[in-house]
Structures are given as C-alpha cells and as structure tokens.
Design a protein around this motif. Structure first.
Motif, PDB file in Angstrom:
ATOM      1  N   SER A 148       0.826  -1.075   0.014  1.00 58.72           N
ATOM      2  CA  SER A 148       0.025  -0.114  -0.086  1.00 58.72           C
ATOM      3  C   SER A 148       0.913   1.337   0.048  1.00 58.72           C
ATOM      4  CB  SER A 148      -0.971  -0.020   1.286  1.00 58.72           C
ATOM      5  OG  SER A 148      -1.799  -1.105   1.231  1.00 58.72           O
ATOM      6  N   ARG A 149       1.675   1.141   0.757  1.00 59.02           N
ATOM      7  CA  ARG A 149       2.835   2.596   0.990  1.00 59.02           C
ATOM      8  C   ARG A 149       3.557   2.748  -0.220  1.00 59.02           C
ATOM      9  NH1 ARG A 149       4.934   2.368   7.139  1.00 59.02           N
ATOM     10  NH2 ARG A 149       6.710   3.375   6.226  1.00 59.02           N
ATOM     11  N   LEU A 150       3.799   1.796  -1.189  1.00 60.71           N
ATOM     12  CA  LEU A 150       4.566   1.807  -2.512  1.00 60.71           C
ATOM     13  C   LEU A 150       3.666   2.710  -3.204  1.00 60.71           C
ATOM     14  CD1 LEU A 150       5.705  -1.887  -3.219  1.00 60.71           C
ATOM     15  CD2 LEU A 150       7.177   0.119  -2.516  1.00 60.71           C
ATOM     16  N   ILE A 151       2.657   2.475  -3.367  1.00 63.02           N
ATOM     17  CA  ILE A 151       1.685   3.406  -4.245  1.00 63.02           C
ATOM     18  C   ILE A 151       2.086   4.969  -3.896  1.00 63.02           C
ATOM     19  CG2 ILE A 151      -0.614   3.829  -5.110  1.00 63.02           C
ATOM     20  CD1 ILE A 151       0.557   1.001  -5.770  1.00 63.02           C
ATOM     21  N   ALA A 152       2.106   5.226  -2.624  1.00 66.87           N
ATOM     22  CA  ALA A 152       2.393   6.554  -2.405  1.00 66.87           C
ATOM     23  C   ALA A 152       3.626   7.165  -2.998  1.00 66.87           C
ATOM     24  CB  ALA A 152       2.199   6.881  -0.848  1.00 66.87           C
ATOM     25  N   GLY A 153       3.429   8.266  -3.870  1.00 64.97           N
ATOM     26  CA  GLY A 153       4.542   8.714  -4.398  1.00 64.97           C
ATOM     27  C   GLY A 153       5.112   8.196  -5.699  1.00 64.97           C
ATOM     28  N   SER A 154       4.105   7.274  -6.237  1.00 67.16           N
ATOM     29  CA  SER A 154       4.581   6.637  -7.263  1.00 67.16           C
ATOM     30  C   SER A 154       3.910   7.194  -8.675  1.00 67.16           C
ATOM     31  CB  SER A 154       3.918   5.155  -7.482  1.00 67.16           C
ATOM     32  OG  SER A 154       2.289   5.373  -7.441  1.00 67.16           O
ATOM     33  N   PHE A 155       3.240   8.506  -8.341  1.00 66.05           N
ATOM     34  CA  PHE A 155       2.993   9.381  -9.461  1.00 66.05           C
ATOM     35  C   PHE A 155       1.992   8.688 -10.620  1.00 66.05           C
ATOM     36  CE2 PHE A 155       5.934  11.965  -7.567  1.00 66.05           C
ATOM     37  CZ  PHE A 155       5.616  13.465  -7.793  1.00 66.05           C
ATOM     38  N   GLY A 156       1.393   7.665 -10.319  1.00 62.71           N
ATOM     39  CA  GLY A 156       0.483   6.913 -11.167  1.00 62.71           C
ATOM     40  C   GLY A 156       1.192   5.928 -12.211  1.00 62.71           C
ATOM     41  N   GLY A 347       3.571  -1.172 -19.683  1.00 62.74           N
ATOM     42  CA  GLY A 347       4.093   0.069 -19.671  1.00 62.74           C
ATOM     43  C   GLY A 347       2.888   1.064 -19.924  1.00 62.74           C
ATOM     44  N   VAL A 348       1.940   0.762 -19.512  1.00 58.05           N
ATOM     45  CA  VAL A 348       0.753   1.616 -19.965  1.00 58.05           C
ATOM     46  C   VAL A 348       0.430   2.894 -19.233  1.00 58.05           C
ATOM     47  CG1 VAL A 348      -2.014   1.736 -19.646  1.00 58.05           C
ATOM     48  CG2 VAL A 348      -0.787  -0.416 -20.519  1.00 58.05           C
ATOM     49  N   PHE A 349       0.821   2.766 -17.939  1.00 62.53           N
ATOM     50  CA  PHE A 349       0.591   4.048 -16.991  1.00 62.53           C
ATOM     51  C   PHE A 349       1.789   5.027 -17.042  1.00 62.53           C
ATOM     52  CE2 PHE A 349      -1.789   0.512 -14.851  1.00 62.53           C
ATOM     53  CZ  PHE A 349      -3.221   0.872 -15.438  1.00 62.53           C
ATOM     54  N   SER A 350       1.679   6.312 -17.285  1.00 61.17           N
ATOM     55  CA  SER A 350       2.578   7.177 -17.147  1.00 61.17           C
ATOM     56  C   SER A 350       4.053   7.010 -17.403  1.00 61.17           C
ATOM     57  CB  SER A 350       2.475   7.977 -15.888  1.00 61.17           C
ATOM     58  OG  SER A 350       1.009   8.206 -15.583  1.00 61.17           O
ATOM     59  N   PRO A 351       4.294   6.566 -18.760  1.00 60.38           N
ATOM     60  CA  PRO A 351       5.690   6.269 -19.145  1.00 60.38           C
ATOM     61  C   PRO A 351       6.455   7.513 -18.863  1.00 60.38           C
ATOM     62  CG  PRO A 351       4.428   6.238 -20.992  1.00 60.38           C
ATOM     63  CD  PRO A 351       3.471   6.194 -19.958  1.00 60.38           C
ATOM     64  N   GLY A 352       7.885   7.182 -18.133  1.00 66.25           N
ATOM     65  CA  GLY A 352       8.631   8.636 -18.218  1.00 66.25           C
ATOM     66  C   GLY A 352       8.324   9.719 -17.259  1.00 66.25           C
ATOM     67  N   ARG A 353       6.989   9.474 -16.398  1.00 66.95           N
ATOM     68  CA  ARG A 353       6.893  10.446 -15.506  1.00 66.95           C
ATOM     69  C   ARG A 353       7.715  10.586 -14.348  1.00 66.95           C
ATOM     70  NH1 ARG A 353       0.636  11.824 -13.759  1.00 66.95           N
ATOM     71  NH2 ARG A 353       1.112  13.712 -12.776  1.00 66.95           N
ATOM     72  N   LEU A 354       8.499   9.602 -14.116  1.00 70.07           N
ATOM     73  CA  LEU A 354       9.194   9.924 -12.721  1.00 70.07           C
ATOM     74  C   LEU A 354      10.628   9.891 -13.348  1.00 70.07           C
ATOM     75  CD1 LEU A 354       8.048   7.571 -10.046  1.00 70.07           C
ATOM     76  CD2 LEU A 354       8.299  10.102  -9.673  1.00 70.07           C
ATOM     77  N   TYR A 355      11.074   8.865 -14.254  1.00 72.70           N
ATOM     78  CA  TYR A 355      12.412   8.816 -14.794  1.00 72.70           C
ATOM     79  C   TYR A 355      11.965   8.406 -16.292  1.00 72.70           C
ATOM     80  CZ  TYR A 355      13.819   8.664  -9.943  1.00 72.70           C
ATOM     81  OH  TYR A 355      13.787   9.109  -8.886  1.00 72.70           O
ATOM     82  N   ALA A 356      12.993   9.141 -17.200  1.00 72.22           N
ATOM     83  CA  ALA A 356      12.943   8.861 -18.560  1.00 72.22           C
ATOM     84  C   ALA A 356      12.911   7.300 -19.105  1.00 72.22           C
ATOM     85  CB  ALA A 356      13.985   9.733 -19.234  1.00 72.22           C
ATOM     86  N   ASP A 357      13.789   6.295 -18.388  1.00 73.44           N
ATOM     87  CA  ASP A 357      13.504   5.107 -18.983  1.00 73.44           C
ATOM     88  C   ASP A 357      12.792   4.208 -18.052  1.00 73.44           C
ATOM     89  OD1 ASP A 357      15.290   5.461 -16.709  1.00 73.44           O
ATOM     90  OD2 ASP A 357      17.078   4.421 -17.328  1.00 73.44           O
ATOM     91  N   LEU A 358      11.925   4.711 -17.436  1.00 73.18           N
ATOM     92  CA  LEU A 358      10.825   3.802 -16.759  1.00 73.18           C
ATOM     93  C   LEU A 358       9.546   4.087 -17.046  1.00 73.18           C
ATOM     94  CD1 LEU A 358      10.962   1.914 -13.914  1.00 73.18           C
ATOM     95  CD2 LEU A 358      10.522   3.903 -12.657  1.00 73.18           C
TER      96      LEU A 358
END
Length: 358
Positions: A148-156, A347-358
């Motif tokens: 549950s806590r992993l979802i926090a800060g995952s930016f979708g 890789g459906v959800f928000s590609p590159g939102r946190l890091y370019a290669d994630l």
C-alpha cells in the motif's frame, strides 16, 4: 471508484495495452507540473467521489480516489480530527488520489511522519485490468501494508488508484506559533538543539532572518516549551495564515519565475553553500531554494552534504530533461523496474513520468 466504473476502466487499460499506447491518470491536475514528462492519453480519475467510511474511534477514513481533499478535511474537522501530514492542495479541486500519487506532505510532516506513513490500504487497477486490494483499515492489520505504501509517491506509474484508507489523528488540544529574529546559522543550531528534546514542535519555518516555531499539544507542554524557546507569540489567525501559505506555496518566497528546488538534507547539515534565496522547513531537513544554478553543480553540492534535490518547479528545459528527480543508483532503479514489470508489464501508465527510462 464505484465497482460500476471498473469495467469501463478495465476496457481502457486493456485496449491501451493491446495497442501499445499509454494512459496518464490524473485528478484535478493541480500537481501535474511535478513530472519528468506527461506522456500518455489523459485519464480523468474523478468518476466517483465521496467518503466511503469514517470511523472516528478507529482513527481511519476510507474514500474514493476522486474525492476532494477539502471534503475529507471537512468531514474530519467535524469530529475533531485531521490528516496530520497536512497534504498540500495547490488548488481547490485537489483529490485524494492525487495526494497519494504524489506523496507530498506539509509542515507537520516533521513531527508526525509523511503521507506514506498514514496509508493503511489502497485499491488499485493494475496494467492487466485487475482490481487489487492491499492493506486494511487499522495499523494492526498489516497484510500487504508495505505494498500500500509503495503506491504513495508512485505518480500513477504503477496503476490506477481507485480508493484509499488513511489513518487520521485528533486535532491538538492547544496550538501556538512563536516568532524569533535569528540569522540562518543560529536558527539551524537552535532547531537542532530543540529537535533533540521532547518538545511539542509541529512545524518550523525560517526565511529572511525570521524563525517561526509552531507548538501543538497539551497546554502544559506548550507552556514548558515556550519557556525554553522564547520568542513572541503570533496572533493565531496570522499563524494559521502563515502555515497555510507555506503548505500551499502561496508564501511570497514562492512567487516569481526563478527555478524552485526542493532540497532534502540530514538534520545536522549546515547551511547550503549558495548565495540564493532560501526557505527552511522541517527543522532544517527540507530547504526550498530559488536558483538558476546549473542542475548538476547544485545536486553535486547537495550530495556533498548528504542530501538530494528535486527540480520542483520551472528550470531550463535542458535541466528538466536531465532529471526532475535525483538519479537513482543502478540497484534502486532495478527494484523500480521490477515493480513496474509486476504492476504494469505493458507500460500503460505514465511512462517516463518519474524517470525517462521507466
């Protein structure tokens, strides 16, 4: 999110996965600025709103992800309770899902913990269209709590947040803010000294030679703290306005177009080696910096002090392309990739939102 909407969302997710396209889940969009990129078709997650359950005696609240933070705070205030981590809204329509996705916390985070510490459970839809439930409603129910806590800060980036359960706390019995005139170095020294003692300090703020210290708790504890800290008491309405302005970045420091950096440092770190406007929170552990310095040079100096820096707002396109967030070590990035593969293999959800290669 009501179960009647789940089939619609599942169809959208599976269709995107089949086509090799991407979705960008969002609430009000108030925090969209804090992203490496905004790739994908926008997917509005405000289809269902409202509090599902609030048990004051059990200290938890459960709500749909599209519920406005303002509504949740009003429900809690009516029972003398609060979201203790004081999540920033950055707009009147900020949602619970957006707060959890970004994981941002306000001034009280220094004394009670971050948003992540208050997430008891979440319901998400993953990249395969499955509805997954993690955690519970009370702290003693720990099954899946870490997930549950992993979802926090995952930016979708891991899935669609459908609903969440948060721990809540009673509002403090008494509160006041002390104001002192101190230069930066003496202010940091004082904060370190007070932070090592069991004082009811719930927020601190230093800016341009003025140090504000908020005290929260029982009246006798506040009186004892005042004798040690000193300073002048702020008018309660002025104090409430001050902390609100910091939480929502409406304080004069945050005005203007200069790049805004958020710097996280260990408690004993000295002042930053920059002659740039600075605002200090969380007993010195969070420092806001307005600076046009080269991103690599700034981050190198911050790392030398044991911290890391986030390009929170603005900045040159080249600096943002190099990374809004601090680069991860290969080992940590490998963990992120495994999580992404487990939750969102296509890789459906928000590609590159946190890091370019994630």
């Amino acid at each position: 999110m009501t179960t009647s909407l789940h089939p619609v969302l599942r169809e959208l997710v599976l269709e995107a996965a089949a086509r090799g396209s991407a979705l960008r889940p969002h609430g009000s969009g108030a925090k969209d600025f804090l992203a490496q990129s905004r790739a994908g078709v926008p997917l509005d997650m405000r289809g269902a709103q409202g509090v599902i359950a609030h048990e004051p005696s059990e200290l938890f609240i459960n709500a749909h992800a599209g519920t406005r933070l303002r509504e949740i705070e009003e429900v809690l205030a009516a029972r003398g309770q609060m979201l203790a981590f004081e999540p920033p809204h950055f707009g009147p329509y900020a949602t619970l899902g957006g707060a959890i996705a970004t994981g941002l916390s306000g001034p009280r985070r220094m004394s009670v913990g971050s948003l992540r510490d208050f997430v008891l459970g979440v319901t998400v839809m993953d990249g395969r269209g499955r509805v997954l439930r993690f955690g519970g409603q009370v702290m003693k129910n720990v099954a899946g709590f870490d997930v549950s806590r992993l979802i926090a800060g995952s930016f979708g980036t891991l899935g669609l947040i459908l609903e969440a359960t948060l721990k809540v706390l009673p509002r403090p019995g008494a509160e006041q803010t002390r104001l002192l005139e101190r230069a930066e170095a003496p202010a940091l020294a004082g904060l370190r000294e007070w932070g090592a003692q069991p004082l009811p300090i719930s927020a601190t703020l230093w800016h341009e030679g003025r140090l504000a210290v908020r005290l929260s708790g029982a009246e006798p504890a506040l009186e004892a703290a005042v004798r040690l800290i000193g300073g002048d008491r702020m008018d309660d309405r002025d104090a409430a306005s001050l902390w609100q302005s910091v939480r929502e970045q409406q304080h004069p420091f945050f005005a203007g177009d200069a790049p805004l950096w958020r710097v996280a440092l260990p408690p004993m770190a000295p002042r930053l080696p920059f002659d740039q406007p600075c605002l200090i929170e969380w007993n010195g552990m969070q420092r806001w910096l307005r600076s046009d310095l080269d991103a690599d040079a700034l981050r190198q100096a911050v790392r030398a002090l044991g911290g890391h820096a986030t390009l929170f707002r603005g900045g040159r396109p080249a600096d943002r392309q190099r990374g809004v967030f601090e680069a991860l070590t290969p080992e940590v990035m490998a963990v992120h990739r495994r999580l992404k593969q487990a939750f969102d293999p296509s890789g459906v959800f928000s590609p590159g939102r946190l890091y370019a290669d994630l």
